[in-house]
Design an enzyme around this catalytic site. Structure first.
Site, short mmCIF file in Angstrom:
data_model
loop_
_atom_site.label_atom_id
_atom_site.label_comp_id
_atom_site.label_asym_id
_atom_site.label_seq_id
_atom_site.Cartn_x
_atom_site.Cartn_y
_atom_site.Cartn_z
N PRO A 259 8.73 5.27 -19.22
CG PRO A 259 7.47 4.73 -16.91
CD PRO A 259 7.39 4.84 -18.46
CG ASP A 437 8.02 0.24 -18.51
OD1 ASP A 437 8.24 0.92 -17.65
OD2 ASP A 437 7.51 -0.02 -19.52
CG HIS A 438 11.13 3.43 -12.33
ND1 HIS A 438 11.38 1.95 -11.41
CD2 HIS A 438 11.68 4.16 -11.77
CE1 HIS A 438 11.83 2.44 -10.40
NE2 HIS A 438 12.05 3.78 -10.71
NE ARG A 439 5.03 2.20 -18.16
CZ ARG A 439 4.56 2.05 -19.17
NH1 ARG A 439 3.35 2.70 -19.58
NH2 ARG A 439 5.26 1.56 -20.18
#
Ligand code: CAO
Length: 465
Positions: A259, A437-439
């Site tokens: 993401p 990476d938004h995680r």
């Protein structure tokens, strides 16, 4: 009273014991004339046995795995009302002889195994349209051809892809081929006449499925439609370079699995550029071209040290973060054949001149296609600089399983408000595009990272702190 008709295996040539590989109907099903009831398969070919009449299946007398021969009982059909009435008015005994022979010949032709490989355009089972529309008086073995055909069932697929029996149009040989590969023909677009599915269509479908990244196979991402662009004008087909063919799936994998969020920012590099220019001559004397990229590497190494989770990878279990104690930075290099990403190791332990020299050497090797595999491995972060070309911002794709990438665009002189002096002044502003990476990285941390990096680039002395 309802009239029953036994359906048997027709003349199938010299074949004796043939396997039943598909039973296409069950008791209670309404069938139309020519509707396939079962599929038989020999070593060489396959064949669908159609119903000669319209009616309702009362009993199915074969199952998958049975072996049958000419005359084997397949099913019992209760003949439909109208067809029954017509059957009652059976052709007079003095029916023209030729008609019966014609009908038998047609039945035999329909029932013959296809030994030739399918060419995709010859309907093997269904008789030609003009034959199907002929009155059944010509065909005592198929009295129900008088019965009105039902419209194809609404399957949600384009009408052309579906036979009048609601099945995709395909020859038995193609069905056999699809069955062997486990392909559901209802998912395959038929390129033959009337949407008939050819062997090439099945092969194309399989290739398309294999080309999809594992995580998306069956993941519900609809494939791109296959379009014949030559319908709209002249075209030329050119193979992708080997680099692009290899990079494509990796980019696609990252794009689909990670993401992405891209944080944009600007760094004021007015002083940095003045310093670079002042040092350029001295560096050139040592055979080094001191570019902005070397400063970017140095500043990123420091920022990564300060934000360790940006220099990490997600563990495959998705529950742990692997923090890397080394700082190896990949640098995207534009080559004639496509993008290559050599890796500069231990950036945090190298000086700016050394970084400039090594970057130039690796870029040279990349363009000469002389990079060794180990020179492209192990990066913990990537920089993609398009500053030498231009542009204002872009959204770089993370080189997974890294968790972030820095995109750099062309620096521009811009008016900046000087609060102390209450006036605008010209400053050299460098656009930064930081995809993460938004995680792993929150939006706030993403913005903090680019602010921190901009601060380091704005005043190089901070790197020393
Ligand atoms: N702003 C303004 N000028 C810039 C600049 C920037 N951000 N970046 C570079 N320049 C200048 C350089 O200083 C140089 O000018 P001088 O010759 O006057 O010093 C000129 O532009 C050309 O620089 P360069 O691109 O050859 O050198 P570099 O060290 O900046 O970059 C490399 C090297 C290998 C990164 C670059 O050549 C390259 O291949 N870039 C493309 C990377 C790419 O394709 N990325 C896309 C990947 S998709 O995500």
């Amino acid at each position: 009273m309802a009239q029953m008709q036994d359906i048997t295996v027709p003349d199938i040539g010299d074949f004796d014991q043939v396997d039943v590989v598909e039973v296409l109907v069950k008791p209670g099903d309404e069938v139309q004339p020519e509707q396939p009831l079962i599929t038989l398969e020999s070593e060489k070919a396959s064949l669908e046995v159609p119903s000669p009449v319209a009616g309702m299946i009362k009993e199915v007398l074969v199952k998958v795995g049975d072996k049958v021969h000419e005359g084997s009982l397949i099913a019992r059909v209760e003949i439909a009302g109208q067809a029954q009435a017509e059957a009652a008015q059976a052709p007079p005994p003095d029916q023209p002889k030729g008609a019966e022979e014609l009908s038998k010949a047609a039945t035999k032709a329909e029932a013959s195994f296809q030994d030739k490989p399918d060419q995709g355009d010859a309907p093997p089972i269904e008789p030609p349209a003009e034959d199907r529309s002929k009155p059944s008086a010509e065909s005592p073995t198929a009295p129900s051809t008088h019965a009105e055909r039902k419209p194809p069932p609404d399957t949600g697929h384009p009408a052309l892809d579906i036979s009048p029996h609601g099945k995709p149009l395909a020859s038995p040989a193609v069905r056999k081929f699809a069955r062997e590969l486990g392909v559901d023909l209802s998912q395959v677009h038929g390129s033959g006449p009337h949407g008939r599915i050819t062997q090439a269509d099945v092969q194309g479908y399989v290739k398309q499925q294999l080309a999809r990244p594992a995580s998306t196979a069956g993941g519900g991402i609809p494939p791109m439609p296959q379009i014949d662009f030559s319908r709209f004008g002249e075209i030329e087909t050119m193979p992708l370079s080997r680099i692009k063919r290899r990079a494509g799936p990796n980019l696609h994998r990252s794009w689909l699995n990670i993401p992405h969020v891209t944080q944009f920012d600007e760094a004021d590099i007015t002083e940095l550029e003045a310093f670079r220019k002042s040092e350029r001559k001295a560096s050139e004397a040592r055979g080094i071209k001191l570019t902005l990229l070397a400063f970017l590497l140095e500043a990123c190494a420091r920022a990564l040290r300060d934000f360790p989770h940006v220099n990490s990878s997600l563990a495959p279990d998705g529950e742990n973060l692997i923090l890397k104690k080394y700082i190896h930075i990949g640098v995207a290099v534009d080559t004639e054949d496509g993008l290559l990403v050599p890796v500069i190791r231990d950036v945090n332990r190298k000086g700016i001149n050394e970084l400039a020299r090594e970057t130039a050497e690796l870029a040279e090797l990349a363009r000469a296609r002389k990079l060794k595999p180990e020179q492209m491995q192990g990066a913990s972060f990537t920089i993609s600089s398009l500053g030498g070309i231009g542009g204002t911002a872009f959204t770089p794709i993370i080189n997974g399983p890294e968790v972030a990438i820095l995109g750099v665009s062309r620096a521009r002189m811009q008016p900046q408000w000087n609060e102390q002096e209450n006036r605008f002044e010209p400053r050299l502003m460098l656009p930064l595009s930081f995809s993460y990476d938004h995680r792993v990285i929150d939006g706030a941390d993403g913005a903090r990272f680019t602010r921190h990096l901009a601060g380091l680039l704005g005043d190089l002395r901070r790197i020393l702190l």
